[in-house]
Scaffold this motif. Structure first.
Motif, PDB file in Angstrom:
ATOM      1  N   ASN A  59       0.872  -1.079  -0.193  1.00 16.55           N
ATOM      2  CA  ASN A  59      -0.010  -0.197  -0.152  1.00 16.55           C
ATOM      3  C   ASN A  59       0.902   1.361   0.073  1.00 16.55           C
ATOM      4  OD1 ASN A  59      -1.997   1.670  -0.273  1.00 16.55           O
ATOM      5  ND2 ASN A  59      -2.473   1.265   2.269  1.00 16.55           N
ATOM      6  N   GLY A  60       2.335   0.877   1.055  1.00 14.16           N
ATOM      7  CA  GLY A  60       2.533   2.716   0.949  1.00 14.16           C
ATOM      8  C   GLY A  60       3.582   2.386  -0.629  1.00 14.16           C
ATOM      9  N   ALA A  61       4.286   0.895  -0.709  1.00 16.89           N
ATOM     10  CA  ALA A  61       4.566   1.664  -2.579  1.00 16.89           C
ATOM     11  C   ALA A  61       3.803   2.186  -3.237  1.00 16.89           C
ATOM     12  CB  ALA A  61       4.720   0.393  -2.806  1.00 16.89           C
ATOM     13  N   PHE A  62       2.676   1.820  -3.909  1.00 18.99           N
ATOM     14  CA  PHE A  62       1.513   2.610  -4.492  1.00 18.99           C
ATOM     15  C   PHE A  62       1.616   3.923  -4.303  1.00 18.99           C
ATOM     16  CE2 PHE A  62       1.276  -1.862  -6.077  1.00 18.99           C
ATOM     17  CZ  PHE A  62       1.207  -1.702  -7.412  1.00 18.99           C
ATOM     18  N   GLN A  63       0.975   4.392  -3.002  1.00 20.29           N
ATOM     19  CA  GLN A  63       0.766   5.502  -2.332  1.00 20.29           C
ATOM     20  C   GLN A  63       2.076   6.647  -3.406  1.00 20.29           C
ATOM     21  OE1 GLN A  63      -0.783   5.760   1.893  1.00 20.29           O
ATOM     22  NE2 GLN A  63      -2.570   5.287   1.126  1.00 20.29           N
ATOM     23  N   ASP A  64       3.187   5.942  -2.543  1.00 23.60           N
ATOM     24  CA  ASP A  64       4.246   6.798  -2.910  1.00 23.60           C
ATOM     25  C   ASP A  64       3.831   7.062  -4.524  1.00 23.60           C
ATOM     26  OD1 ASP A  64       5.060   7.053  -0.270  1.00 23.60           O
ATOM     27  OD2 ASP A  64       6.520   5.457  -0.558  1.00 23.60           O
ATOM     28  N   LEU A  65       3.797   6.335  -5.210  1.00 22.34           N
ATOM     29  CA  LEU A  65       4.561   6.646  -6.144  1.00 22.34           C
ATOM     30  C   LEU A  65       3.286   7.351  -6.884  1.00 22.34           C
ATOM     31  CD1 LEU A  65       4.532   2.589  -7.571  1.00 22.34           C
ATOM     32  CD2 LEU A  65       6.730   4.708  -7.695  1.00 22.34           C
ATOM     33  N   GLY A  66       2.424   7.588  -5.894  1.00 22.56           N
ATOM     34  CA  GLY A  66       1.279   8.630  -6.787  1.00 22.56           C
ATOM     35  C   GLY A  66       2.218  10.245  -5.894  1.00 22.56           C
ATOM     36  N   SER A  67       2.671  10.123  -5.816  1.00 22.67           N
ATOM     37  CA  SER A  67       3.422  12.140  -5.474  1.00 22.67           C
ATOM     38  C   SER A  67       5.130  11.851  -6.553  1.00 22.67           C
ATOM     39  CB  SER A  67       4.370  12.067  -3.857  1.00 22.67           C
ATOM     40  OG  SER A  67       4.665  10.593  -3.704  1.00 22.67           O
ATOM     41  N   LYS A  68       5.470  11.083  -7.222  1.00 26.66           N
ATOM     42  CA  LYS A  68       6.120  10.758  -8.202  1.00 26.66           C
ATOM     43  C   LYS A  68       5.695  11.015  -9.846  1.00 26.66           C
ATOM     44  CE  LYS A  68       9.105   7.978  -4.951  1.00 26.66           C
ATOM     45  NZ  LYS A  68       9.138   9.118  -4.398  1.00 26.66           N
ATOM     46  N   LYS A  69       6.204  11.699 -10.597  1.00 29.18           N
ATOM     47  CA  LYS A  69       5.921  11.946 -11.774  1.00 29.18           C
ATOM     48  C   LYS A  69       6.354  10.449 -12.830  1.00 29.18           C
ATOM     49  CE  LYS A  69       6.264  14.637 -16.169  1.00 29.18           C
ATOM     50  NZ  LYS A  69       7.575  15.607 -16.851  1.00 29.18           N
ATOM     51  N   ILE A  70       6.112   9.301 -12.605  1.00 29.83           N
ATOM     52  CA  ILE A  70       5.865   8.388 -13.028  1.00 29.83           C
ATOM     53  C   ILE A  70       5.030   7.763 -14.704  1.00 29.83           C
ATOM     54  CG2 ILE A  70       6.894   7.427 -11.415  1.00 29.83           C
ATOM     55  CD1 ILE A  70       3.844   5.358 -11.309  1.00 29.83           C
ATOM     56  N   LYS A  71       5.160   7.467 -15.722  1.00 25.09           N
ATOM     57  CA  LYS A  71       4.772   7.253 -16.813  1.00 25.09           C
ATOM     58  C   LYS A  71       3.346   6.006 -16.147  1.00 25.09           C
ATOM     59  CE  LYS A  71       5.441   6.073 -21.555  1.00 25.09           C
ATOM     60  NZ  LYS A  71       6.267   5.583 -22.503  1.00 25.09           N
ATOM     61  N   GLY A  72       3.823   5.013 -15.303  1.00 24.52           N
ATOM     62  CA  GLY A  72       3.101   3.850 -14.915  1.00 24.52           C
ATOM     63  C   GLY A  72       3.580   3.073 -13.760  1.00 24.52           C
ATOM     64  N   ALA A  73       2.892   2.242 -13.546  1.00 29.60           N
ATOM     65  CA  ALA A  73       3.815   1.316 -12.578  1.00 29.60           C
ATOM     66  C   ALA A  73       3.423  -0.241 -12.589  1.00 29.60           C
ATOM     67  CB  ALA A  73       2.996   1.245 -10.904  1.00 29.60           C
ATOM     68  N   ILE A  74       4.071  -1.125 -12.606  1.00 29.51           N
ATOM     69  CA  ILE A  74       4.340  -2.605 -12.960  1.00 29.51           C
ATOM     70  C   ILE A  74       3.975  -3.277 -11.905  1.00 29.51           C
ATOM     71  CG2 ILE A  74       5.061  -4.811 -13.961  1.00 29.51           C
ATOM     72  CD1 ILE A  74       6.307  -2.557 -16.209  1.00 29.51           C
ATOM     73  N   LEU A  75       3.278  -3.820 -11.311  1.00 28.26           N
ATOM     74  CA  LEU A  75       2.707  -5.110 -10.066  1.00 28.26           C
ATOM     75  C   LEU A  75       3.745  -6.198 -10.363  1.00 28.26           C
ATOM     76  CD1 LEU A  75       2.547  -5.333  -7.426  1.00 28.26           C
ATOM     77  CD2 LEU A  75       0.218  -6.061  -7.289  1.00 28.26           C
ATOM     78  N   THR A  76       4.410  -7.397  -9.656  1.00 24.32           N
ATOM     79  CA  THR A  76       5.088  -8.605 -10.526  1.00 24.32           C
ATOM     80  C   THR A  76       5.972  -8.955  -9.115  1.00 24.32           C
ATOM     81  OG1 THR A  76       6.334  -9.193 -11.830  1.00 24.32           O
ATOM     82  CG2 THR A  76       7.528  -7.781 -11.027  1.00 24.32           C
ATOM     83  N   SER A  77       6.400 -10.489  -9.225  1.00 25.12           N
ATOM     84  CA  SER A  77       6.901 -11.524  -8.241  1.00 25.12           C
ATOM     85  C   SER A  77       8.544 -10.759  -8.169  1.00 25.12           C
ATOM     86  CB  SER A  77       5.764 -12.425  -8.070  1.00 25.12           C
ATOM     87  OG  SER A  77       6.538 -13.467  -7.676  1.00 25.12           O
ATOM     88  N   SER A  78       9.032 -11.663  -7.293  1.00 22.84           N
ATOM     89  CA  SER A  78      10.429 -12.053  -7.498  1.00 22.84           C
ATOM     90  C   SER A  78      11.012 -13.793  -7.323  1.00 22.84           C
ATOM     91  CB  SER A  78      11.459 -11.255  -6.166  1.00 22.84           C
ATOM     92  OG  SER A  78      11.092 -12.056  -4.957  1.00 22.84           O
ATOM     93  N   LEU A  79       9.282 -14.079  -7.341  1.00 27.03           N
ATOM     94  CA  LEU A  79       9.789 -15.548  -7.344  1.00 27.03           C
ATOM     95  C   LEU A  79       9.201 -15.941  -8.513  1.00 27.03           C
ATOM     96  CD1 LEU A  79       7.379 -16.109  -3.711  1.00 27.03           C
ATOM     97  CD2 LEU A  79       9.250 -15.448  -3.716  1.00 27.03           C
ATOM     98  N   LYS A  80       9.994 -17.414  -8.971  1.00 29.20           N
ATOM     99  CA  LYS A  80       9.846 -17.768 -10.348  1.00 29.20           C
ATOM    100  C   LYS A  80       8.624 -18.016 -10.520  1.00 29.20           C
ATOM    101  CE  LYS A  80      14.472 -19.094 -10.579  1.00 29.20           C
ATOM    102  NZ  LYS A  80      16.168 -20.469 -10.284  1.00 29.20           N
ATOM    103  N   THR A  81       7.944 -19.082  -9.551  1.00 29.64           N
ATOM    104  CA  THR A  81       6.977 -19.632 -10.083  1.00 29.64           C
ATOM    105  C   THR A  81       5.278 -19.070  -9.709  1.00 29.64           C
ATOM    106  OG1 THR A  81       6.731 -21.775  -9.111  1.00 29.64           O
ATOM    107  CG2 THR A  81       7.553 -21.472 -11.327  1.00 29.64           C
ATOM    108  N   ILE A  82       5.855 -18.154  -8.575  1.00 28.99           N
ATOM    109  CA  ILE A  82       4.370 -17.706  -7.775  1.00 28.99           C
ATOM    110  C   ILE A  82       3.981 -16.138  -7.892  1.00 28.99           C
ATOM    111  CG2 ILE A  82       2.520 -17.385  -5.553  1.00 28.99           C
ATOM    112  CD1 ILE A  82       3.645 -20.300  -6.334  1.00 28.99           C
ATOM    113  N   PHE A  83       2.971 -15.538  -8.207  1.00 28.69           N
ATOM    114  CA  PHE A  83       2.958 -14.445  -8.195  1.00 28.69           C
ATOM    115  C   PHE A  83       2.637 -13.923  -6.758  1.00 28.69           C
ATOM    116  CE2 PHE A  83      -0.721 -10.708  -8.672  1.00 28.69           C
ATOM    117  CZ  PHE A  83       0.304  -9.580  -9.371  1.00 28.69           C
ATOM    118  N   SER A  84       1.108 -14.661  -6.792  1.00 27.20           N
ATOM    119  CA  SER A  84       0.983 -14.190  -5.128  1.00 27.20           C
ATOM    120  C   SER A  84      -0.087 -15.755  -4.387  1.00 27.20           C
ATOM    121  CB  SER A  84       0.431 -13.162  -4.688  1.00 27.20           C
ATOM    122  OG  SER A  84      -0.269 -13.386  -3.524  1.00 27.20           O
TER     123      SER A  84
END
Ligand SMILES: CC/C=C\C/C=C\C/C=C\C=C\CC(=O)SCCNC(=O)CCNC(=O)[C@H](O)C(C)(C)COP(=O)(O)OP(=O)(O)OC[C@H]1O[C@@H](n2cnc3c(N)ncnc32)[C@H](O)[C@@H]1OP(=O)(O)O
Length: 264
Positions: A59-84
């Motif tokens: 939640n904090g990560a996506f909220q913080d990005l709201g105060s930056k000038k970004i083109k967009g955000a991708i949500l992904t996982s560091s794990l090899k076979t699991i998103f969540s």
């Protein structure tokens, strides 16, 4: 509430994003200074199950990005076979009422934040994504999924009733008819099946391919005014958020949910 809605997209226009990178234990956030695209990576082995701490960081990560000038955000996982793997089962097993309340609130808040970002969002689903994992991806605007994994709201198979805002998120993405068939049977779709019904927008060969396709999605908005874009998104999603956030029904439902959890 209205002032929040109107102030945010204007304020982001005055913030720089260059060279931003932040990594906490459970979530990594990086912004590519050439493309302006942020990548939010869940990193809670073994399965990125959503516990209170991960949700707070997300939640904090996506909220913080709201105060930056970004083109967009991708949500992904560091794990090899699991998103969540969805909600952390341990959060639902005989929890203390205060923890259950905080957990449930953090889930709701995270969903609202991601569902309602002023910037475009894509889930690059690089592994299995059942239940709460599917919910997170549904909160994004676009889904690209790597082949041969599964996704869906399988709560009924677990003997759980999916909260109505899970259902609303599904219905915001696929048809009412398909949602009914999927939710009542607790169906987990394979990637290609999910693509056929529109649960995912594109399929990918691997994570790199998914990330590349996710990045391409953002270029659709190159010639679109970001404020007009965000207000249009709110027009389309606002009612669902309102129902999710405010209603009396929600409060009752949360009490009921917590009551159920604490009795199991
Ligand atoms: C009981 C609740 C009752 C009432 C609550 C009331 C209301 C709640 C309302 C709605 C809630 C809904 C949404 C949810 O998200 S519920 C969670 C649903 N999740 C699942 O069904 C996924 C279950 N997991 C899997 O299918 C698989 O683990 C997998 C496909 C994600 C990964 O498979 P693998 O073969 O790669 O890995 P495993 O060996 O199965 O697992 C590794 C490891 O991880 C643990 N684990 C898996 N899922 C979870 C989880 N959701 N929470 C916590 N831990 C999880 C698994 O036990 C293994 O641990 P060990 O290595 O054995 O220690």
């Amino acid at each position: 509430m209205a002032s929040k809605i109107f102030v945010r997209p204007i304020s982001i226009a005055f913030n720089a994003f260059r060279n931003y990178s932040s990594s906490s234990k459970l979530v990594d956030v990086s912004i590519n200074d050439k493309t302006g695209i942020a990548t939010v990576t869940m990193q809670r082995p073994p399965v990125n199950s959503l516990n209170y701490e991960l949700l707070i960081e997300l939640n904090g990560a996506f909220q913080d990005l709201g105060s930056k000038k970004i083109k967009g955000a991708i949500l992904t996982s560091s794990l090899k076979t699991i998103f969540s793997a969805g909600l952390d089962i341990l959060e639902m097993y005989k929890p203390k009422p205060e923890r259950a309340n905080a957990f449930w609130t953090s889930l709701q808040d995270t969903w609202i934040t991601i569902f309602n970002t002023p910037y475009p969002t894509v889930a690059a689903i690089n592994g299995h994504s059942p239940a709460g994992g599917c919910l997170l991806s549904l909160a994004c605007e676009y889904r690209v999924m790597v082949n041969n994994y599964t996704i869906g709201l399988n709560e009924t198979k677990l003997g759980i009733v999916a909260p109505f805002w899970f259902v609303a998120s599904m219905k915001n993405t696929i048809s009412n008819r398909e949602s009914e068939l999927a939710l009542t049977s607790g169906r987990l779709y394979k990637t290609d099946e999910a693509f056929k019904v529109g649960l995912v927008d594109e399929t990918a060969e691997n994570k790199e391919d998914a990330l590349a396709k996710a990045e391409k999605f953002f270029s659709r908005f190159d010639a679109v005014n970001p404020i007009a874009r965000f207000l249009t998104k709110q027009e389309l999603r606002g009612k669902i958020v309102k129902v999710g956030r405010k209603t009396f029904i929600y409060k009752i439902f949360r009490k009921f949910q917590i009551c159920m959890m604490t009795r199991i």
